[in-house]
Design a protein around this motif. Structure first.
Motif, PDB file in Angstrom:
ATOM      1  N   PRO A 189      10.149  12.008  -6.425  1.00 47.40           N
ATOM      2  CA  PRO A 189      10.596  10.680  -7.331  1.00 47.40           C
ATOM      3  C   PRO A 189       9.713   9.485  -6.683  1.00 47.40           C
ATOM      4  O   PRO A 189       9.316   8.499  -7.495  1.00 47.40           O
ATOM      5  CB  PRO A 189      12.017  10.816  -7.580  1.00 47.40           C
ATOM      6  CG  PRO A 189      12.405  12.292  -7.187  1.00 47.40           C
ATOM      7  CD  PRO A 189      11.271  12.477  -6.304  1.00 47.40           C
ATOM      8  N   ASN A 190       9.932   9.008  -5.416  1.00 52.52           N
ATOM      9  CA  ASN A 190       9.596   7.793  -4.887  1.00 52.52           C
ATOM     10  C   ASN A 190       8.262   7.829  -4.829  1.00 52.52           C
ATOM     11  O   ASN A 190       7.686   6.718  -4.682  1.00 52.52           O
ATOM     12  CB  ASN A 190      10.303   7.560  -3.507  1.00 52.52           C
ATOM     13  CG  ASN A 190      11.823   7.520  -3.459  1.00 52.52           C
ATOM     14  OD1 ASN A 190      12.388   6.721  -4.429  1.00 52.52           O
ATOM     15  ND2 ASN A 190      12.571   7.753  -2.658  1.00 52.52           N
ATOM     16  N   ILE A 191       7.473   8.957  -4.524  1.00 56.48           N
ATOM     17  CA  ILE A 191       6.094   8.849  -4.602  1.00 56.48           C
ATOM     18  C   ILE A 191       5.659   8.770  -5.888  1.00 56.48           C
ATOM     19  O   ILE A 191       4.583   7.731  -6.229  1.00 56.48           O
ATOM     20  CB  ILE A 191       5.665  10.382  -4.332  1.00 56.48           C
ATOM     21  CG1 ILE A 191       5.967  10.698  -2.820  1.00 56.48           C
ATOM     22  CG2 ILE A 191       4.075  10.452  -4.381  1.00 56.48           C
ATOM     23  CD1 ILE A 191       5.769  12.320  -2.168  1.00 56.48           C
ATOM     24  N   MET A 192       6.183   9.047  -6.887  1.00 54.65           N
ATOM     25  CA  MET A 192       5.768   8.733  -8.428  1.00 54.65           C
ATOM     26  C   MET A 192       5.846   7.260  -8.609  1.00 54.65           C
ATOM     27  O   MET A 192       5.145   6.547  -9.141  1.00 54.65           O
ATOM     28  CB  MET A 192       6.568   9.575  -9.439  1.00 54.65           C
ATOM     29  CG  MET A 192       6.168  11.038  -9.154  1.00 54.65           C
ATOM     30  SD  MET A 192       4.535  11.490  -9.317  1.00 54.65           S
ATOM     31  CE  MET A 192       4.060  11.245 -10.738  1.00 54.65           C
ATOM     32  N   LYS A 193       7.064   6.581  -8.109  1.00 55.20           N
ATOM     33  CA  LYS A 193       7.434   5.369  -8.152  1.00 55.20           C
ATOM     34  C   LYS A 193       6.338   4.300  -7.753  1.00 55.20           C
ATOM     35  O   LYS A 193       5.942   3.460  -7.985  1.00 55.20           O
ATOM     36  CB  LYS A 193       8.963   4.930  -7.805  1.00 55.20           C
ATOM     37  CG  LYS A 193       9.881   5.469  -8.718  1.00 55.20           C
ATOM     38  CD  LYS A 193      11.152   5.347  -8.066  1.00 55.20           C
ATOM     39  CE  LYS A 193      12.499   6.014  -8.739  1.00 55.20           C
ATOM     40  NZ  LYS A 193      13.826   5.763  -8.002  1.00 55.20           N
ATOM     41  N   ALA A 194       6.098   4.731  -6.272  1.00 47.73           N
ATOM     42  CA  ALA A 194       5.115   4.081  -5.557  1.00 47.73           C
ATOM     43  C   ALA A 194       3.833   3.826  -6.296  1.00 47.73           C
ATOM     44  O   ALA A 194       3.310   2.879  -6.005  1.00 47.73           O
ATOM     45  CB  ALA A 194       4.872   4.648  -4.118  1.00 47.73           C
ATOM     46  N   LYS A 195       3.583   4.636  -6.954  1.00 44.68           N
ATOM     47  CA  LYS A 195       2.047   4.631  -7.783  1.00 44.68           C
ATOM     48  C   LYS A 195       2.123   3.308  -8.733  1.00 44.68           C
ATOM     49  O   LYS A 195       1.113   2.878  -9.309  1.00 44.68           O
ATOM     50  CB  LYS A 195       2.061   6.048  -8.637  1.00 44.68           C
ATOM     51  CG  LYS A 195       1.471   7.000  -7.780  1.00 44.68           C
ATOM     52  CD  LYS A 195       1.242   8.296  -8.611  1.00 44.68           C
ATOM     53  CE  LYS A 195       0.931   9.392  -7.678  1.00 44.68           C
ATOM     54  NZ  LYS A 195       0.740  10.724  -8.464  1.00 44.68           N
ATOM     55  N   LYS A 196       3.404   3.071  -9.206  1.00 39.04           N
ATOM     56  CA  LYS A 196       3.385   1.764 -10.138  1.00 39.04           C
ATOM     57  C   LYS A 196       3.736   0.460  -9.213  1.00 39.04           C
ATOM     58  O   LYS A 196       3.553  -0.539 -10.058  1.00 39.04           O
ATOM     59  CB  LYS A 196       4.676   2.059 -11.151  1.00 39.04           C
ATOM     60  CG  LYS A 196       4.340   3.303 -11.991  1.00 39.04           C
ATOM     61  CD  LYS A 196       5.574   3.575 -12.837  1.00 39.04           C
ATOM     62  CE  LYS A 196       5.377   4.901 -13.700  1.00 39.04           C
ATOM     63  NZ  LYS A 196       6.642   5.228 -14.512  1.00 39.04           N
ATOM     64  N   LYS A 197       3.861   0.491  -7.947  1.00 36.54           N
ATOM     65  CA  LYS A 197       4.074  -0.490  -7.274  1.00 36.54           C
ATOM     66  C   LYS A 197       2.880  -1.533  -7.233  1.00 36.54           C
ATOM     67  O   LYS A 197       1.694  -0.874  -7.112  1.00 36.54           O
ATOM     68  CB  LYS A 197       4.868  -0.481  -6.071  1.00 36.54           C
ATOM     69  CG  LYS A 197       6.313   0.375  -6.089  1.00 36.54           C
ATOM     70  CD  LYS A 197       6.879   0.252  -4.959  1.00 36.54           C
ATOM     71  CE  LYS A 197       8.333   0.759  -5.070  1.00 36.54           C
ATOM     72  NZ  LYS A 197       9.031   0.980  -3.820  1.00 36.54           N
ATOM     73  N   GLN A 198       3.118  -2.826  -7.066  1.00 41.32           N
ATOM     74  CA  GLN A 198       1.718  -3.625  -6.894  1.00 41.32           C
ATOM     75  C   GLN A 198       1.045  -3.441  -5.505  1.00 41.32           C
ATOM     76  O   GLN A 198       1.757  -3.257  -4.398  1.00 41.32           O
ATOM     77  CB  GLN A 198       2.141  -4.969  -7.070  1.00 41.32           C
ATOM     78  CG  GLN A 198       0.993  -6.247  -6.771  1.00 41.32           C
ATOM     79  CD  GLN A 198       1.683  -7.516  -6.789  1.00 41.32           C
ATOM     80  OE1 GLN A 198       2.918  -7.822  -7.090  1.00 41.32           O
ATOM     81  NE2 GLN A 198       0.846  -8.411  -6.372  1.00 41.32           N
ATOM     82  N   LEU A 199      -0.306  -3.490  -5.750  1.00 42.53           N
ATOM     83  CA  LEU A 199      -1.336  -3.114  -4.404  1.00 42.53           C
ATOM     84  C   LEU A 199      -2.441  -4.040  -4.627  1.00 42.53           C
ATOM     85  O   LEU A 199      -3.160  -3.753  -5.484  1.00 42.53           O
ATOM     86  CB  LEU A 199      -1.658  -1.916  -4.244  1.00 42.53           C
ATOM     87  CG  LEU A 199      -2.176  -1.247  -2.854  1.00 42.53           C
ATOM     88  CD1 LEU A 199      -1.996   0.260  -2.654  1.00 42.53           C
ATOM     89  CD2 LEU A 199      -3.702  -1.802  -2.737  1.00 42.53           C
TER      90      LEU A 199
END
Length: 249
Positions: A189-199
């Motif tokens: 779940p955290n890997i999936m959330k990380a895809k939406k975080k700002q980079l």
């Protein structure tokens, strides 16, 4: 308080590295890459400080090729809030990385910078110290415990004679040792959330930094294979061999 955490993409620690046939470097084609273990500890420590309410935002930073985005996504899956990639195909040396980090420190104004003490690919152990010098910040290296209290970081660090506890004013640069913590397992779940975080992606020239290499690698070679051991009949023969053959006494 804002924390800047450096992460590096390196050959996975479980991979047996091989030298290229022409001796120009290490062959990383089709090799598993992962986050430098010391940097993983740095990210974990930043997340723990946030969980304690000391830190409000964690920014993960990496310098290198486009694939470093995967490493930054892992950092965000561990708990970083956003990430910055300084993208370049140049072979980066510690001084160049320290200059890039210094530019980002000036831009982001973090209260604390946490880096791994060294990378497992080149083992330089230089970037943190160079950054502290360039940014004129206090530093605490080889940290095995970090506590932030009243605008100061109390850092227990490992030295040759044992443990040393020092207090540094913030902002400061801290480099992590192995015994600081045990990084958490990254969940799906955290890997999936990380895809939406700002980079955010920058180029070195966007930060006004010249990353031209000042050191040239002439040759890379594997260490010589260890020769087989021998048995000696008595102590006198052992001492004689240590004197005449090994020449260590």
């Amino acid at each position: 308080m804002k924390v800047l955490v450096g992460v590096k993409r390196v050959t996975d620690s479980n991979v047996k590295v091989r030298v290229k046939t022409d001796g120009t470097g290490v062959d990383i084609a089709n090799v598993k890459m992962s986050m430098n273990p010391f940097d993983e500890i740095a990210v974990e420590e930043a997340v723990r400080l946030k969980e304690k309410g000391v830190v409000t935002e964690i920014i993960a930073v990496s310098c290198g090729v486009t694939q470093c985005q995967e490493t930054l996504r892992t950092a965000m899956a561990i708990g970083a809030d956003r990430a910055i990639l300084v993208e370049t195909s140049e072979e980066l040396q510690p001084l160049a990385v320290a200059k890039l980090l210094k530019a980002l420190v000036d831009k982001e104004q973090p209260g604390l910078v946490i880096l791994g003490k060294q990378a497992i690919d080149d083992d330089c152990n230089q970037t943190g110290q160079m950054l502290a010098a360039l940014a004129d910040l206090p530093q605490a290296t080889f940290a095995s415990k970090i506590e932030v209290v009243d605008g100061k970081a109390h850092v227990t660090r490992e030295v040759d004679g044992g443990l040393e506890t020092i207090s540094v004013s913030l902002p400061a640069v801290v480099t992590t040792d192995l015994r600081l913590n045990e990084p958490r397992y990254v969940t799906l779940p955290n890997i999936m959330k990380a895809k939406k975080k700002q980079l955010d992606v920058f180029k070195p020239e966007d930060l006004g930094v010249d990353v031209t290499s000042r050191i040239k690698t002439l040759k890379v070679s594997e260490p010589p294979k260890r020769s087989a051991g021998i048995k000696v009949p008595d102590v006198a023969t052992l001492v004689a061999k240590l004197k005449t053959e090994a020449k260590v006494i």
